[in-house]
Design a protein around this motif. Structure first.
Motif, mmCIF file in Angstrom:
data_model
loop_
_atom_site.group_PDB
_atom_site.id
_atom_site.type_symbol
_atom_site.label_atom_id
_atom_site.label_comp_id
_atom_site.label_asym_id
_atom_site.label_seq_id
_atom_site.Cartn_x
_atom_site.Cartn_y
_atom_site.Cartn_z
ATOM 1 N N GLU A 1 29.155 -17.412 -32.709
ATOM 2 C CA GLU A 1 28.258 -17.059 -33.813
ATOM 3 C C GLU A 1 26.809 -17.022 -33.355
ATOM 4 O O GLU A 1 26.010 -16.223 -33.851
ATOM 5 N N GLY B 1 29.395 -4.852 -44.843
ATOM 6 C CA GLY B 1 29.056 -6.273 -44.910
ATOM 7 C C GLY B 1 30.182 -7.201 -44.514
ATOM 8 O O GLY B 1 29.981 -8.402 -44.381
ATOM 9 N N VAL B 2 31.394 -6.666 -44.331
ATOM 10 C CA VAL B 2 32.528 -7.519 -43.955
ATOM 11 C C VAL B 2 32.699 -7.475 -42.441
ATOM 12 O O VAL B 2 32.776 -6.405 -41.847
ATOM 13 N N LEU B 3 32.739 -8.643 -41.822
ATOM 14 C CA LEU B 3 32.798 -8.706 -40.372
ATOM 15 C C LEU B 3 34.174 -8.351 -39.844
ATOM 16 O O LEU B 3 35.188 -8.782 -40.387
ATOM 17 N N ARG C 1 33.506 -14.473 -43.966
ATOM 18 C CA ARG C 1 33.876 -13.194 -43.361
ATOM 19 C C ARG C 1 32.810 -12.106 -43.454
ATOM 20 O O ARG C 1 33.055 -10.985 -43.039
ATOM 21 N N LEU D 1 24.711 -13.408 -33.748
ATOM 22 C CA LEU D 1 23.853 -13.465 -34.946
ATOM 23 C C LEU D 1 22.916 -12.265 -35.158
ATOM 24 O O LEU D 1 22.888 -11.710 -36.257
ATOM 25 N N PRO D 2 22.151 -11.819 -34.165
ATOM 26 C CA PRO D 2 21.243 -10.703 -34.465
ATOM 27 C C PRO D 2 21.953 -9.346 -34.563
ATOM 28 O O PRO D 2 21.332 -8.374 -34.970
ATOM 29 N N LEU E 1 25.047 -8.651 -36.091
ATOM 30 C CA LEU E 1 26.214 -8.664 -36.985
ATOM 31 C C LEU E 1 26.475 -7.313 -37.612
ATOM 32 O O LEU E 1 27.620 -6.929 -37.834
ATOM 33 N N ARG E 2 25.402 -6.575 -37.886
ATOM 34 C CA ARG E 2 25.586 -5.280 -38.548
ATOM 35 C C ARG E 2 26.546 -4.387 -37.757
ATOM 36 O O ARG E 2 27.330 -3.647 -38.317
ATOM 37 N N ALA F 1 16.091 -14.591 -34.769
ATOM 38 C CA ALA F 1 17.287 -13.807 -34.457
ATOM 39 C C ALA F 1 17.373 -12.588 -35.371
ATOM 40 O O ALA F 1 18.388 -11.912 -35.422
ATOM 41 N N ARG G 1 36.198 -9.428 -37.062
ATOM 42 C CA ARG G 1 36.117 -10.540 -36.114
ATOM 43 C C ARG G 1 36.571 -10.149 -34.711
ATOM 44 O O ARG G 1 36.025 -10.622 -33.720
ATOM 45 N N GLU H 1 33.854 -8.373 -32.979
ATOM 46 C CA GLU H 1 32.796 -9.331 -32.673
ATOM 47 C C GLU H 1 33.172 -10.167 -31.440
ATOM 48 O O GLU H 1 32.419 -10.253 -30.478
ATOM 49 N N THR I 1 28.596 -10.688 -43.090
ATOM 50 C CA THR I 1 27.322 -10.916 -42.401
ATOM 51 C C THR I 1 26.433 -11.817 -43.250
ATOM 52 O O THR I 1 25.739 -12.687 -42.733
ATOM 53 N N ALA J 1 30.140 -5.052 -38.587
ATOM 54 C CA ALA J 1 30.477 -5.141 -40.005
ATOM 55 C C ALA J 1 30.737 -3.760 -40.590
ATOM 56 O O ALA J 1 30.124 -2.760 -40.204
#
Lengths: 484, 331
Positions: free
Chosen positions: A334, A348-350, B199, A338-339, A341-342, B219, A352, A355, B201, A345
């Motif tokens: 994580e 807005g849902v990751l 789940r 962190l910077p 994540l977009r 960040a 995983r 990632e 962002t 996604a």
């Protein structure tokens, strides 16, 4: 090792200065005498009696008081309250104000410290606050006062006032240990000077026998040759990535101009407090300059926030990884993602898996050894924590990477790994703007060195031919002729 | 914090792998609330015949449904490093607005949606004050609580509003499949907030903001935006709970009663979400809410003085926070 078999004798009623570059061990020595740190071996004698200081309280009981860089006063209370904190004369738990005032006045006249006891400490200047802290020590019968970089935050006038009061204290029999990297002040005020380098005492001599040049010589000395990776010179025609023109921010830095080209490692060197971190904070959008311009790949660069800077492919490894970099209780993965994540996604849902696969590529690239991406940050060594920050930056494929003290608090092996990483990144076309207080590192890693002093760029050196003495001369404000 | 000097840990637990008892302790504190709640469940099943019955269990779940709805959202607020005291006042306002609108429109959909929307608006006000003015969230939401309570008195003209059409109670009280509708809605809300937290962002940003706001900013996390969204979500949940309360009781009454937020906070904190921010989970709050519910139920079944229950509940909150401090200091 912070200090190695150091022997110093300090005479009563003198001002004894400890000088050295950042990390030479001068503050550590001061803290040993003040009971903040304990030595692993050796002996400390105060007034000819061997002592074992387990805490600053032990030191104060023996008459040793320290005025640290960060003052420990209670800003909302009066000077009187602060000076007598913890030793208020009282009767049945009620403070005897008359006795407290009498005690204050007695200390004040005995040592010639002139302060208004009723003034609220928060309203005082830094210089006056330091005197409150000195007086706190004196009220506890301190015979030795240790001042750790007391003038770093003072104006010129305030510094000379402080020097006067230190001289006055010494005349009255107080021993002053003065830790500083401002050589002129040291020469002006000290009776004796101890030069430290790499945790060892180079020499102790009378201040009258030293000059700025001899001190710089002693401070710089000859260094151990650390192993640095071979730097591939950036092509002269490689494009300018960052261009900074006449950048000024009041009280932090002034009229700063420089360029960083693709594939180049440019290091901002200089003493702590010279304004290096402040400059890179503005490049990263944490603060905004008052005037001047920044250009990134030929476009104006005016980031309003780190979010903006990251969006323009600028990444930063902050100076303090614990307070400004990492989420210590969250896992490595994580922290790395962190910077970005977009990118992983969808609405807005990751995702995983996406990632984790990118994170593991980044983590492999920086050579995070012996730790899993599920480990919480606090379980990692300093070196691995720093590598995690590099993995985070690399994941954004930055065109400009800012690295503020990239190897602070990491072991030798991790240092070399981080140097390799930075040289590789540069070789692949990333422009790197580093800030470093380690002279070895500055000389061993950079293509070009910009030396800052008192908020300005004092000079530029081509790392290929630069020497530590040239660098020190610029950092301390000497000309090369004075050195030669 | 000695991680700088610590050797790299190989385990995923992150503890000191040399000591078996410390791993065991860590597991126990990590899932402690689950074990304790299950233990209480088993104890009550054995000690009382009337406990393990469909009606009793259904009641327990129904009674906790509104607290769980607020608690799931409040978990996010605490993880972001904030408090929202104003959910009591939002809850009461939503009850009044829903009751008034249902009497006016006879549309359950419109009236409940209005209660939820009201929560969103009030939550936005809270978030804006906290994020943009930088006022401590505990104080800011205490202050807005009084403003919102005042609005409730004004809107209701200080009187009790009764919903005349009794069908409206079916929205919350109706039973479709074992549990009441309010319970099913609570289950859905828990699942949604769990998903959002773990789940998305936004959830990641929330942990980052609460764990270390400075590091989050550097960040690239837009901290104010994240905070405002958190308060909006908390307001929405409180608005939904209030709307369901209107359906449950078929009445709405202005008051300045803080008991809802205290019940919600108790569930979140007993569950083990840290008041220091940056750590916590929605399942914890659910467990915390049911621990309290079982405790209450057990005392009732065994006909023990409710005053004793207060003493025990207070002690349990202190224990939960002490356990959190203890695990924290070991990091």
């Amino acid at each position: 090792m912070a200090l190695d078999r150091v022997s110093v004798a300090i005479e009563q009623g003198t001002i004894h200065a400890l000088v050295g570059e950042n990390g030479a061990g001068k503050s550590t020595l001061g803290k040993l005498i003040a009971g903040v740190h304990r030595p692993d071996g050796g002996e400390l004698r105060i007034a000819d009696a061997a002592v074992d200081l387990r805490s600053p309280k032990d030191a104060i009981d023996l008459g040793v008081a320290m005025v640290a860089q960060e003052l420990s006063l209670i800003g909302t209370r009066s000077v009187l309250d602060n000076v007598l904190l913890g030793m208020e004369p009282s009767r049945a738990g009620v403070v005897d104000m008359a006795a407290a005032r009498a005690l204050f006045d007695e200390v004040s006249s005995r040592y010639g410290v002139d302060l208004d006891p009723t003034e609220t400490v928060g309203n005082l200047s830094v210089a006056q606050q330091q005197r409150v802290e000195i007086m706190r020590g004196l009220a506890r019968d301190a015979r030795v006062v240790i001042m750790d970089e007391p003038t770093a935050r003072l104006s010129h006038d305030e510094s000379s006032q402080l020097m006067d009061s230190l001289r006055d204290l010494a005349r009255r029999g107080v021993t002053v240990i003065f830790v500083s990297h401002f050589l002129e002040e040291v020469l002006a005020v000290a009776d004796r000077i101890t030069v430290l380098r790499n945790g060892r005492v180079i020499r102790t001599s009378a201040a009258a026998d030293e000059t700025r040049e001899t001190l710089v010589e002693g401070i710089a000395g000859r260094r151990l040759d650390a192993a640095y990776p071979a730097r591939r010179a950036a092509a002269a025609e490689s494009p300018v990535v960052l261009s900074v023109r006449n950048l000024t921010r009041a009280g932090e830095y002034e009229d700063v101009s420089f360029e960083v080209r693709a594939g180049e490692i440019v290091t901002l060197a200089g003493l702590v407090g010279a304004g290096r971190t402040e400059v890179v904070q503005s490049v990263f959008g944490s603060t905004r300059p008052d005037s001047g311009e920044m250009w990134l790949n030929g476009d104006r660069h005016e980031p309003a926030s780190p979010h903006d800077a990251l969006g323009s492919a600028v990444a930063m490894i902050p100076e303090s990884r614990r307070t400004h970099g990492l989420l210590m209780s969250r896992p490595v993965s994580e922290n790395v993602s962190l910077p970005h994540l977009r990118r992983f996604a969808r609405r807005g849902v990751l995702r995983r898996n996406a990632e984790l696969s990118d994170v593991s590529v980044g983590v492999d690239q920086v050579g995070l050894t012996g730790a899993s991406v599920d480990s919480p940050m606090f379980a990692l060594s300093g070196g691995n924590q720093q590598k995690t920050l590099f993995a985070r930056s690399i994941l954004g494929t930055p065109q400009l990477l800012i690295a503020d003290e990239p190897t602070r608090g990491v072991d030798v092996g991790a240092k070399r790994a981080i140097y390799d990483l930075m040289v590789d990144l540069a070789a692949n076309g990333t422009a790197i703007l580093a800030v470093s207080s380690e002279i070895d590192e500055v000389l061993g890693l950079s293509h070009r060195i910009l030396v800052m002093r008192e908020g300005r760029i004092a000079g530029e050196l081509d790392a290929a031919g630069a020497t530590d003495r040239e660098l020190m001369a610029l950092a301390f404000g000497l000309t090369e002729r004075e050195l030669a | 914090m000695t991680a700088d000097a610590a050797p790299v840990s190989v385990g995923t637990e992150g503890g000191s792998p040399d000591s078996g008892s410390s791993v065991w302790m860590r597991r126990f504190t990590e899932y402690g609330i689950i074990w304790i709640t299950l233990g209480l469940f088993v104890f009550l099943s054995i000690s009382s015949r009337s406990f393990l019955t469909g009606a009793n269990l259904r009641n327990i779940v129904d009674q906790q449904s509104l607290i769980v709805i607020g608690g799931a959202a409040m978990t996010l607020t605490l993880i972001s490093g904030n408090f929202d005291i104003s959910i009591s006042s939002i809850y009461i306002n939503a009850t009044i607005l829903t009751a008034l609108l249902y009497n006016a429109t006879e549309s359950a959909f419109v009236s409940i949606l209005a209660g939820v929307a009201l929560g969103a608006v009030f939550g936005f006000v809270n978030g804006w004050i906290v994020a943009k003015l930088g006022i401590n969230s505990f104080i800011a939401t205490l202050a807005t609580s009084f403003v919102f309570f005042g609005i409730a008195f004004l809107v209701s003209d200080r009187s009790i509003i009764r919903v005349t059409d009794r069908d409206f109670s079916q929205i919350a009280r109706g039973r479709d499949f074992i549990l009441t509708n309010a319970s099913w809605i609570a289950v859905a809300v828990v699942l949604i907030f769990w998903f959002v937290l773990e789940r998305t962002t936004f959830g990641r940003h929330l942990f980052a903001v609460g764990g270390n706001a400075e590091a989050a900013t550097l960040a690239g996390v837009r901290v104010p935006r994240t905070l405002i969204a958190t308060f909006v979500l908390t307001g929405v949940a409180a608005g939904l709970a209030g709307a369901l309360l209107a359906s449950k009781t078929l009445s709405a009454q202005p008051s300045d009663d803080f008991s809802y937020v205290f019940a919600v906070l108790t569930a979140v904190i007993i569950g083990g979400t840290s008041i220091a921010g940056g750590e916590g989970a929605v399942w914890r709050t659910v467990a915390g809410a049911f621990f309290i519910a079982l405790l209450t139920n057990g005392f009732n079944i065994h006909q023990i003085d409710p005053i004793i229950q207060r003493l025990v509940q207070g002690a349990v909150i202190l224990l939960a926070v002490a356990a959190d401090n203890w695990t924290r200091s070991r990091q």
